[in-house]
Design a protein around this motif. Structure first.
Motif, PDB file in Angstrom:
ATOM      1  N   ASP A  68       0.819  -1.224   0.000  1.00 12.78           N
ATOM      2  CA  ASP A  68       0.000   0.000   0.000  1.00 12.78           C
ATOM      3  C   ASP A  68       0.851   1.272   0.000  1.00 12.78           C
ATOM      4  O   ASP A  68       0.428   2.302  -0.521  1.00 12.78           O
ATOM      5  N   ARG A  69       2.027   1.188   0.601  1.00 10.22           N
ATOM      6  CA  ARG A  69       2.916   2.374   0.611  1.00 10.22           C
ATOM      7  C   ARG A  69       3.189   2.860  -0.803  1.00 10.22           C
ATOM      8  O   ARG A  69       3.253   4.055  -1.058  1.00 10.22           O
ATOM      9  N   ILE A  70       3.371   1.899  -1.716  1.00 10.74           N
ATOM     10  CA  ILE A  70       3.682   2.273  -3.109  1.00 10.74           C
ATOM     11  C   ILE A  70       2.514   3.059  -3.681  1.00 10.74           C
ATOM     12  O   ILE A  70       2.691   4.081  -4.343  1.00 10.74           O
ATOM     13  N   ALA A  71       1.284   2.584  -3.382  1.00  7.80           N
ATOM     14  CA  ALA A  71       0.085   3.282  -3.877  1.00  7.80           C
ATOM     15  C   ALA A  71      -0.078   4.635  -3.179  1.00  7.80           C
ATOM     16  O   ALA A  71      -0.332   5.652  -3.834  1.00  7.80           O
ATOM     17  N   ASN A  72       0.096   4.639  -1.874  1.00  7.36           N
ATOM     18  CA  ASN A  72      -0.154   5.885  -1.129  1.00  7.36           C
ATOM     19  C   ASN A  72       0.874   6.964  -1.447  1.00  7.36           C
ATOM     20  O   ASN A  72       0.589   8.152  -1.366  1.00  7.36           O
ATOM     21  N   GLU A  73       2.080   6.520  -1.783  1.00  4.19           N
ATOM     22  CA  GLU A  73       3.129   7.497  -2.089  1.00  4.19           C
ATOM     23  C   GLU A  73       3.255   7.705  -3.604  1.00  4.19           C
ATOM     24  O   GLU A  73       4.199   8.323  -4.073  1.00  4.19           O
ATOM     25  N   GLY A  74       2.324   7.148  -4.364  1.00  2.93           N
ATOM     26  CA  GLY A  74       2.393   7.262  -5.822  1.00  2.93           C
ATOM     27  C   GLY A  74       1.013   7.191  -6.440  1.00  2.93           C
ATOM     28  O   GLY A  74       0.047   7.750  -5.917  1.00  2.93           O
ATOM     29  N   LEU A  75       0.930   6.436  -7.549  1.00  2.00           N
ATOM     30  CA  LEU A  75      -0.284   6.391  -8.363  1.00  2.00           C
ATOM     31  C   LEU A  75      -0.862   4.980  -8.366  1.00  2.00           C
ATOM     32  O   LEU A  75      -0.162   4.011  -8.676  1.00  2.00           O
ATOM     33  N   LEU A  76      -2.149   4.863  -8.032  1.00  2.92           N
ATOM     34  CA  LEU A  76      -2.834   3.565  -8.035  1.00  2.92           C
ATOM     35  C   LEU A  76      -3.778   3.504  -9.229  1.00  2.92           C
ATOM     36  O   LEU A  76      -4.647   4.367  -9.385  1.00  2.92           O
ATOM     37  N   PHE A  77      -3.608   2.493 -10.068  1.00  9.00           N
ATOM     38  CA  PHE A  77      -4.479   2.323 -11.235  1.00  9.00           C
ATOM     39  C   PHE A  77      -5.646   1.414 -10.868  1.00  9.00           C
ATOM     40  O   PHE A  77      -5.447   0.297 -10.386  1.00  9.00           O
ATOM     41  N   LEU A  78      -6.862   1.885 -11.121  1.00  9.74           N
ATOM     42  CA  LEU A  78      -8.059   1.128 -10.749  1.00  9.74           C
ATOM     43  C   LEU A  78      -8.583   0.276 -11.901  1.00  9.74           C
ATOM     44  O   LEU A  78      -9.411  -0.595 -11.704  1.00  9.74           O
TER      45      LEU A  78
END
Ligand code: SGN
Ligand code: CA
Length: 544
Positions: A68-78
């Protein structure tokens, strides 16, 4: 006295020289730091990791704080998807930036054409240090890679062999997820060189079938109970033939010993008719454990066997489905928990070493997976859970923290994106597109309205029929072919769980007509055709 003066003079000259040299070096360094520093790339991929089992997407089943850190500190593709939901074809698409019908690796069996240009070759040519650690699943001598340690084929969870750069096979004792991480961190440490960026592919075997957790996680997760998905008891009404004939139903097709870890003796004791390969498969994988691992696993295996013997015969089918689902999901999630811990170790290393700021970290899977939805395990279908794949990208230097994108992107786009982000020319014949506009917040420059999918491995394991289709944000149209000729259509807003094939619904006839012509356009644009379909069928039957 003279000698002392001489020595002072010499020291002064030395100091002046040192000052000049240092000054020079500083000037040179200034020039270097003025030039844009090329990013490092850490490409993390797990095998069969469903987005439903990443808390950045959905925290119902598991908490994955490190991923989740990667998503929270970057871009999450849905809305990230694959072009063909199966391992080796997906990896070939990722490496080449081309659809399967172009690179030729249409299924897990067909050999990969090693003349294909893969993106690591281009990074290596551009001066990057390159490496792969973990599962690749085709060709164990990847081009463009300076150093690798690759699991042969699917590889083992326990005490696995690795094929290494010089072609030797080595054995490493321990748990695959931990070992792959150790190898990766060691390589990062040995190659931390500000003058030369790196591209590291950190490819987990987990959470691929048969799900062997690390001993402590096996114990921990075997005691937990997880919520069932709404469609666990799907009877496939209102769907096509392909859903009914697929062999990936948890109740019917999941093996008791190999998959659910019921000791073969317990299955035999109850005289249960089971897949004849079941006990062999279980024994083969469990025999890989060493004595200390067996000491840790055995009490948990014994307690599963005791519970099984006490309850199985009195259960009805519904209860058996629920029981098998719990066994499956406990082990699957336990494997993911180890992946998450280990991803945390690597992210911590990037922080400690000062590499985090200019390293692009990408987390993805080779495809999605069914966690009991439609009663299934495995993947292959163009339905959501296996069509979509997790995707998140962190690059503190360029990507804002906490962005979400629902744009339609695919594994086809990874190669052009990474090349573009690193300032390396993207070959004109790559079919994917660079996602960098989305990374840099220029969403208006991304105008893709639909994506193309094509699955081939039939006849084959799990019996999922050949199909191709088109998906937009709103709809999905799929054509199943080979030994059937059936269309399916889903309204993703009205029916997000894809329970109702609305192909015959007159209310949608205009939409379906339009989608059919868009699908045809996509087939032409990507150079796919009925002739190619037929050729792949023929070559599969050994007719050429
Ligand atoms: C193995 C598994 C299948 C799985 C394929 C492909 N069977 O054959 O369940 O679909 O891999 O997976 S097993 O009995 O060997 O576990 S893939 O991720 O490599 O495509
Ligand atoms: Ca896979």
């Amino acid at each position: 006295m003279d000698a002392i003066i001489k020595s002072i003079e010499l020291t002064a000259i030395a100091l002046t020289l040192a000052f000049i040299i240092q000054g020079c070096t500083r000037n040179q360094q200034d020039e270097i730091s003025d030039a844009p520093q090329r990013p490092n790339i850490l490409f993390i991929m797990s095998d069969d990791h469903a987005y439903q089992a990443i808390s950045a997407y959905d925290s119902t089943l598991i908490s994955t704080p490190n991923i989740d850190r990667i998503a929270n500190e970057g871009l999450l593709f849905l809305n990230a998807s694959v072009t063909n939901s199966i391992c080796a074809p997906s990896r070939a698409t990722i490496l080449t930036g081309k659809h399967c019908h172009i690179h030729g690796k249409i299924d897990n069996i067909t050999p990969f054409d090693t003349n294909q240009i893969t993106f690591p070759q281009l990074f290596q040519k551009a001066g990057y240090k390159t490496s792969i650690f973990g599962k690749l699943h085709f060709g164990n001598n990847p081009k463009g890679i300076d150093e690798f340690a690759i699991l042969p084929g699917q590889g083992d969870y326990l005490n696995p062999d690795f094929i290494i750069t010089n072609g030797d096979t080595i054995n490493i004792q321990g748990y695959a997820t931990d070992i792959i991480t150790d190898l990766s961190i060691d390589w990062l440490k040995a190659n931390n060189d500000p003058e030369s960026p790196f591209l590291m592919m950190y490819f987990h075997k987990a959470p691929h079938r048969a799900w062997w957790p690390a001993p402590d996680k096996f114990k921990e997760f075997s005691k937990r109970t997880f919520p069932e998905p709404a469609s666990l008891f799907d009877d496939y009404t209102n769907r096509g033939t392909a859903s009914r004939t697929a062999e990936m139903n948890i109740l019917e097709h999941m093996m008791l010993s190999y998959d659910c870890k019921v000791l073969p003796e317990a299955v035999a004791e109850l005289e249960i008719k089971t897949d004849p390969r079941d006990s062999n498969f279980f024994n083969l994988s469990y025999s890989k454990a060493n004595n200390s691992q067996k000491t840790a696993y055995q009490p948990v295996l014994d307690s599963i066997a005791d519970e099984f013997k006490a309850n199985w015969l009195s259960m009805n089918d519904e209860q058996r489905m629920s029981w098998k689902y719990q066994r499956y999901i406990q082990d699957y999630l336990a494997c993911i928990s180890s992946v998450d811990d280990n991803v945390g170790r690597v992210l911590d290393y990037l922080d400690e070493s000062g590499l985090a700021e200019n390293t692009i970290v990408i987390y993805t899977s080779d495809q999605g997976f069914y966690l009991g939805e439609h009663g299934w395990f495995d993947k292959r279908f163009m339905y959501n859970e296996s069509f979509k794949t997790p995707l998140m990208i962190r690059w503190p230097k360029k990507i804002k923290a906490g962005i979400r994108s629902d744009e339609l992107v695919q594994n086809l786009d990874f190669a052009p994106t990474l090349l573009d982000a690193a300032g390396i020319e993207v070959p004109a014949d790559m079919q994917g597109e660079s996602m960098t506009p989305l990374l840099y917040g220029h969403d208006e420059k991304w105008d893709r309205k639909s994506v193309y999918y094509h699955y081939y491995e039939y006849p084959g394991e799990h019996a999922v029929k050949r199909h191709y289709g088109i998906a937009t944000k709103e709809y999905k149209l799929i054509h199943f072919y080979y030994d059937i000729d059936e269309w399916e259509f889903y309204d993703l807003h009205e029916d997000p769980n894809e329970m109702n094939n609305a192909y015959e619904d007159p209310a949608y006839s205009a939409t379906i007509l339009k989608l059919k012509s868009e699908l045809q356009e996509l087939r032409v644009r990507y150079d796919d055709s009925p002739e190619r379909d037929l050729n792949f069928i023929r070559s599969n039957k050994g007719e050429d």
